[in-house]
Design a protein around this motif. Structure first.
Motif, PDB file in Angstrom:
ATOM      1  N   VAL A 196      -2.833   4.559   1.892  1.00 44.79           N
ATOM      2  CA  VAL A 196      -1.887   3.456   2.150  1.00 44.79           C
ATOM      3  C   VAL A 196      -2.641   2.229   2.647  1.00 44.79           C
ATOM      4  O   VAL A 196      -2.392   1.106   2.210  1.00 44.79           O
TER       5      VAL A 196
ATOM      6  N   LEU B 179       5.217   8.247   6.597  1.00 45.68           N
ATOM      7  CA  LEU B 179       3.899   8.304   7.246  1.00 45.68           C
ATOM      8  C   LEU B 179       3.962   9.122   8.527  1.00 45.68           C
ATOM      9  O   LEU B 179       3.043   9.883   8.832  1.00 45.68           O
ATOM     10  N   MET B 180       5.047   8.973   9.283  1.00 43.07           N
ATOM     11  CA  MET B 180       5.179   9.730  10.536  1.00 43.07           C
ATOM     12  C   MET B 180       5.302  11.228  10.273  1.00 43.07           C
ATOM     13  O   MET B 180       4.925  12.039  11.093  1.00 43.07           O
ATOM     14  N   GLN B 181       5.844  11.565   9.116  1.00 37.07           N
ATOM     15  CA  GLN B 181       5.933  12.986   8.750  1.00 37.07           C
ATOM     16  C   GLN B 181       4.608  13.500   8.170  1.00 37.07           C
ATOM     17  O   GLN B 181       4.540  14.627   7.697  1.00 37.07           O
ATOM     18  N   GLY B 182       3.630  12.621   8.114  1.00 36.23           N
ATOM     19  CA  GLY B 182       2.319  13.037   7.626  1.00 36.23           C
ATOM     20  C   GLY B 182       2.223  13.015   6.110  1.00 36.23           C
ATOM     21  O   GLY B 182       1.384  13.707   5.534  1.00 36.23           O
ATOM     22  N   GLY B 183       3.086  12.222   5.465  1.00 35.83           N
ATOM     23  CA  GLY B 183       3.029  12.115   4.006  1.00 35.83           C
ATOM     24  C   GLY B 183       3.598  13.329   3.301  1.00 35.83           C
ATOM     25  O   GLY B 183       3.390  13.532   2.101  1.00 35.83           O
ATOM     26  N   VAL B 184       4.331  14.164   4.032  1.00 37.45           N
ATOM     27  CA  VAL B 184       4.897  15.395   3.470  1.00 37.45           C
ATOM     28  C   VAL B 184       6.407  15.217   3.302  1.00 37.45           C
ATOM     29  O   VAL B 184       7.055  14.621   4.160  1.00 37.45           O
ATOM     30  N   ASP B 185       6.952  15.753   2.210  1.00 40.55           N
ATOM     31  CA  ASP B 185       8.405  15.688   1.967  1.00 40.55           C
ATOM     32  C   ASP B 185       8.952  14.258   2.082  1.00 40.55           C
ATOM     33  O   ASP B 185       9.890  13.980   2.828  1.00 40.55           O
TER      34      ASP B 185
ATOM     35  N   LEU C  93       1.838  13.064  14.233  1.00 38.76           N
ATOM     36  CA  LEU C  93       2.706  13.311  13.073  1.00 38.76           C
ATOM     37  C   LEU C  93       3.785  14.317  13.443  1.00 38.76           C
ATOM     38  O   LEU C  93       3.545  15.240  14.223  1.00 38.76           O
ATOM     39  N   THR C  94       4.958  14.127  12.875  1.00 35.01           N
ATOM     40  CA  THR C  94       6.042  15.099  13.098  1.00 35.01           C
ATOM     41  C   THR C  94       6.477  15.642  11.736  1.00 35.01           C
ATOM     42  O   THR C  94       7.457  15.173  11.142  1.00 35.01           O
TER      43      THR C  94
ATOM     44  N   GLY D 186       0.824  -1.211   0.000  1.00 33.67           N
ATOM     45  CA  GLY D 186       0.000   0.000   0.000  1.00 33.67           C
ATOM     46  C   GLY D 186       0.852   1.253   0.000  1.00 33.67           C
ATOM     47  O   GLY D 186       0.627   2.186  -0.788  1.00 33.67           O
ATOM     48  N   ALA D 187       1.876   1.270   0.851  1.00 26.90           N
ATOM     49  CA  ALA D 187       2.744   2.448   0.947  1.00 26.90           C
ATOM     50  C   ALA D 187       3.573   2.620  -0.329  1.00 26.90           C
ATOM     51  O   ALA D 187       3.813   3.745  -0.782  1.00 26.90           O
TER      52      ALA D 187
ATOM     53  N   GLY E  61       4.173  -8.599  15.824  1.00 23.37           N
ATOM     54  CA  GLY E  61       2.869  -7.962  16.001  1.00 23.37           C
ATOM     55  C   GLY E  61       2.151  -8.519  17.224  1.00 23.37           C
ATOM     56  O   GLY E  61       1.632  -7.770  18.056  1.00 23.37           O
TER      57      GLY E  61
ATOM     58  N   SER F 158       5.104   0.542  25.109  1.00 25.39           N
ATOM     59  CA  SER F 158       5.621   1.535  24.165  1.00 25.39           C
ATOM     60  C   SER F 158       7.098   1.828  24.401  1.00 25.39           C
ATOM     61  O   SER F 158       7.833   2.115  23.464  1.00 25.39           O
TER      62      SER F 158
ATOM     63  N   VAL G 143      -1.788   9.482   2.930  1.00 19.31           N
ATOM     64  CA  VAL G 143      -1.609   8.494   4.004  1.00 19.31           C
ATOM     65  C   VAL G 143      -2.840   7.583   4.126  1.00 19.31           C
ATOM     66  O   VAL G 143      -2.695   6.371   4.331  1.00 19.31           O
TER      67      VAL G 143
ATOM     68  N   VAL H 195       1.400   4.255  -3.003  1.00 17.59           N
ATOM     69  CA  VAL H 195       1.092   5.676  -2.757  1.00 17.59           C
ATOM     70  C   VAL H 195       2.346   6.538  -2.878  1.00 17.59           C
ATOM     71  O   VAL H 195       2.280   7.680  -3.302  1.00 17.59           O
ATOM     72  N   PHE H 196       3.488   5.981  -2.511  1.00 22.75           N
ATOM     73  CA  PHE H 196       4.747   6.747  -2.569  1.00 22.75           C
ATOM     74  C   PHE H 196       5.764   6.028  -3.469  1.00 22.75           C
ATOM     75  O   PHE H 196       6.815   5.579  -2.987  1.00 22.75           O
TER      76      PHE H 196
END
Lengths: 386, 200
Positions: B122, A212-218, B101-102, A73-74, A134, A150, B119, A77-78
């Protein structure tokens, strides 16, 4: 080395006899030859080999499907980011693969089984670890609470699951091709290759996760940043190093035909625990600063190098002794025979031979090395010859 | 030579089981690590109730923290959540996934929304977000919200950047309209506070 014969192109034995002939495909024939004393009809040994090969193939396919399911999936998309990550990691993979094969003392391991180790790390081990991790992470969250899971989940999960699942690839290879895992150094190299494969896929996963952690940006920046963190900062002390040590444990057991005495069994257990301990240190939420993370990676790398140099020294000593015996039987000078234990020694011997003779001499050298490595693990270690 | 052979014969007991032994170990280890954890995980309860009126810190970065205040009947999927990073909550038919998100520095709200559009695809290639509208939580946190559509689900999405620009909370939820209203109510409770001294 300095006592090497001035005319090594002469026959390897006084009567012109050469070591027992092999078929043209020497490496693969060597792999199929039975080891040690005769243990019974070949068909009895063939069944577990076939079963191991079938399991290996099946689990690699299953692991690949599981991995694809998790990442596809990722990637869709990327695609550009995924291609960049694959390109960067492929370069690391090629360099790592060549380097890890090259550091095996005496000669490089079999290419087919080296690739098999890499593939197991990239597919079978990854797929099984995805499922196992998992569930175990979920168990830690449920039992210890979200805060515990965590913070300590990775350190409590990855060493328990990933080290056994990775090193099982070396076990399968040792059953499929006993002569590929003659001793701990073979387990070390194959383990390192399994770990490298695992590391590459994990790094790829991390690069996608970082997007993904960056929100899909850059996304491109995220991939490069992830590459720097996972390869530049911690690459030296990551999966390849841990699984190399765990693989050495399997090599010890395989060399004892899976029936180790107390000493060898304890050594194997300690090596495996050391690998798990290194993995725990890597994932533990300790020394979380950049210098701390580098320190952890370096300590894992140095520990692995200590294990490697101890195994390398032991392996070369065994092979040199075996070559000395081989030389005695074939009438080759002891120093010339022992010089064959290193690539440089073989090349120097070869350089003294007229060019047209070199292929034949190279073949004879390979035959002596094959035979010496077969003999090297037939008995307990003895002192180095003078 | 004969002695050596005898010694080796005793050192390595013969038998065709030699290759089966490591395969047996292989099977046991794989079964334990894959099947064993699976059985144990499924035997444990998958959700834990969140106490009504409880404020939960879902993110804490660079001196700011994001909090949600829950009302009755919310559950947390403990197994698939990670503190400070990812949470899965459920109420009735609603399934709420919340990610911290960061984004890179100076990323605008709209750029983040465009990122969220990618996102969500995905996990479900057919998922899409409508154009966002500005929203403000009860505590005054500004954000964006929109509808989520896919071949399988309809739902909502929301995005709340932290005032310090260091992180953002992104949320997507699916479920029945009535339960989605409960999700919107929960998201309206989001607030960003300065973390107490010593908070990260």
């Amino acid at each position: 080395m300095s006592h090497a014969r001035p005319e090594p192109d002469a026959p390897f034995s006084a009567d012109g006899r050469v070591p027992s002939p092999r078929a043209s495909d020497q490496e693969h024939e060597a792999i199929e030859r039975p080891t040690g004393p005769p243990w019974g009809p070949t068909r009895h040994r063939r069944a577990p080999r076939l079963a191991a090969a079938a399991l290996f193939g099946l689990l690699c396919v299953v692991g690949f499907v599981l991995m694809l399911n998790a990442l596809f999936g990722a990637v869709l998309v990327f695609p550009g980011e995924a291609a960049l990550s694959i390109l960067l990691l492929a370069m690391v993979g090629v360099v790592g693969f060549l380097l890890l094969r090259r550091i095996r003392p005496v000669r490089e391991p079999d290419l087919v089984y080296s690739l098999s180790a890499l593939i197991w790390g990239m597919t079978g081990a990854v797929g099984l670890a995805l499922v196992a991790n998992g569930h175990l992470s979920s168990i830690w969250n449920k039992v210890g609470g979200l805060a515990f899971g965590s913070v300590w989940g990775a350190a409590s999960t990855a060493p328990l699951n990933e080290e056994p699942l990775k090193v099982l690839g070396v076990v399968l290879i040792a059953v499929m091709a006993p002569l590929v895992v003659r001793g701990p150094i073979d387990g070390f190299i194959l383990g390192a290759l399994v770990g490298l494969g695992f590391q590459l896929v994990e790094d790829f996963t991390y690069s996608l996760n970082m997007i993904l952690m960056q929100g899909g940006v850059d996304g491109m920046v995220a991939v490069v940043r992830s590459f720097f963190l996972r390869v530049g900062l911690t690459g030296l002390g990551s999966h390849w190093a841990m699984t190399a040590v765990a693989g050495a444990a399997v090599g010890l057991l395989a060399a004892a035909s899976w029936r180790p005495g107390p000493g060898r069994g304890t050594a194997a257990a300690l090596l495996f625990l050391l690998a798990m301990g290194m993995h725990w240190l890597f994932d533990a939420p300790l020394l979380g600063t950049v210098p701390g993370i580098v320190l952890k990676a370096l300590s894992i790398f140095l520990t692995t190098m200590i294990v490697y140099f101890l195994l390398r020294r032991a392996h070369r000593s065994r092979v040199r002794r075996a070559l000395a015996r081989e030389g005695e039987e074939l009438g080759v000078r002891r120093s010339a025979a022992m010089a064959l234990a290193s690539r440089g020694g073989r090349d120097r011997e070869l350089a003294r031979v007229a060019r047209p003779e070199r292929p034949a001499v190279r073949t004879r050298q390979e035959q002596m090395i094959d035979s010496a490595e077969d003999r090297a693990f037939d008995g307990p270690p003895r002192p180095d010859p003078p | 030579m004969v002695q050596e052979s005898e010694r080796l014969r005793h050192a390595r007991p013969p038998g065709p089981r030699s290759g089966w032994f490591p395969l047996g170990i292989f099977a046991v280890v794989v079964a334990a690590l894959v099947g064993g954890w699976m059985v144990l995980d499924s035997a444990l309860p998958s959700t834990a109730p969140v106490a009504a009126g409880q404020s939960m810190i879902v993110a804490s970065r660079q001196g700011h923290e994001a909090k949600l205040t829950f009302d009755q009947d919310w559950d947390l999927h403990v197994g698939s959540s990670t503190q400070g990073q990812r949470y899965r909550f459920a109420k009735g038919t609603a399934d709420l996934e919340m990610n911290v998100l960061t984004p890179p520095a100076r990323t605008s709200e709209l750029e983040l929304w465009e990122g969220l559009r990618k996102v969500v695809r995905v996990g479900d290639a057919s998922a899409n977000l409508t154009d966002p509208r500005s929203v403000t939580s009860e505590a005054g946190a500004d954000g964006l919200a929109g509808q989520l559509h896919s071949n399988r689900h309809t739902g909502i999405a929301a995005l709340f950047p932290a005032p310090n620009g260091e992180f953002a909370v992104g949320a997507t939820a699916t479920g029945d309209q009535a339960d989605l209203a409960e999700v919107e109510r929960l998201l309206r409770s989001i607030r960003f506070d300065r973390a107490p001294e010593g908070g990260s």
